[in-house]
Write an enzyme that holds these catalytic residues in place. Structure first.
Site, PDB file in Angstrom:
ATOM      1  N   ASP A  44       0.815  -1.212   0.000  1.00  0.00           N
ATOM      2  CA  ASP A  44       0.000   0.000   0.000  1.00  0.00           C
ATOM      3  C   ASP A  44       0.849   1.262   0.000  1.00  0.00           C
ATOM      4  OD1 ASP A  44      -2.366  -1.491   0.146  1.00  0.00           O
ATOM      5  OD2 ASP A  44      -2.284  -1.541   2.327  1.00  0.00           O
ATOM      6  N   ARG A  45       0.267   2.320  -0.526  1.00  0.00           N
ATOM      7  CA  ARG A  45       0.944   3.607  -0.602  1.00  0.00           C
ATOM      8  C   ARG A  45       1.404   4.088   0.776  1.00  0.00           C
ATOM      9  NH1 ARG A  45      -2.107   8.991  -2.829  1.00  0.00           N
ATOM     10  NH2 ARG A  45      -0.436  10.445  -2.407  1.00  0.00           N
TER      11      ARG A  45
END
Length: 179
Positions: A44-45
């Site tokens: 995930d970012r």
């Protein structure tokens, strides 16, 4: 066959382009200029740490596909201080909105010697935090974050440290090496 071990910084997308966004966001192409490698799985970012990239489709599938059950180990800073009962829930598996998870390995650890995160994790005097190590063998969307929240300890910082036999080692954020 090429295998790249990359320490993905916080706020970087696990893809090479971001054509659909009206505002530019950091992607893998800001760090890695190597044609024909693709991420084996995602991170995930708002997560950091080990991302594997390869040009070998079979290896990519083996790493990313949950049916191969390759362990992914995370260092997780959580809100509060999970007791043995909360850790045992993670070890047994928890029920999320998309069904029960497989059992995880989970234990409290000392604060790891990591790089500072930019931006830093918010600090609240009234709410303690601690670190746990969690290893899972599946890879649902935001799974570790959802698991820790399900046992009452939301994730503040998530660093993937190891995938199968490959470890982050001494790579600093934005660095990569061939493995």
């Amino acid at each position: 066959m090429t295998l790249v071990l990359f320490n993905k910084p916080y706020d970087v997308l696990s893809q090479f382009t971001d054509a659909k966004s009206p505002t530019p966001r950091a992607t893998l192409s800001d760090y890695i200029e190597m044609p024909s490698v693709y991420p084996a799985g995602r991170l995930d970012r708002d997560s950091e740490g080990l991302l594997l990239l390869t040009d070998d489709g079979r290896l990519q599938a083996r790493i990313a596909d949950p049916r191969f059950k390759i362990a992914k180990t995370y260092l997780v800073q959580v809100e509060g201080e999970p007791d043995e009962a909360a850790l045992e829930q993670l070890r047994r598996g928890v029920t999320l909105n998309d069904g029960p998870t497989l059992p995880a390995q989970a234990r409290r650890i000392d604060t790891p010697d990591l790089w500072p995160r930019d931006p830093p994790v918010r600090f609240r005097k009234s709410v303690p935090d601690c670190w746990i190590e969690v290893a899972i063998r599946e890879g649902r969307n935001r799974q570790v974050r959802r698991m820790t929240a399900a046992v009452g300890h939301p994730t503040l910082r998530l660093v993937r440290w190891q995938v199968g036999e490959w470890s982050l080692g001494d790579l600093t954020p934005g660095q990569w090496r061939e493995g």
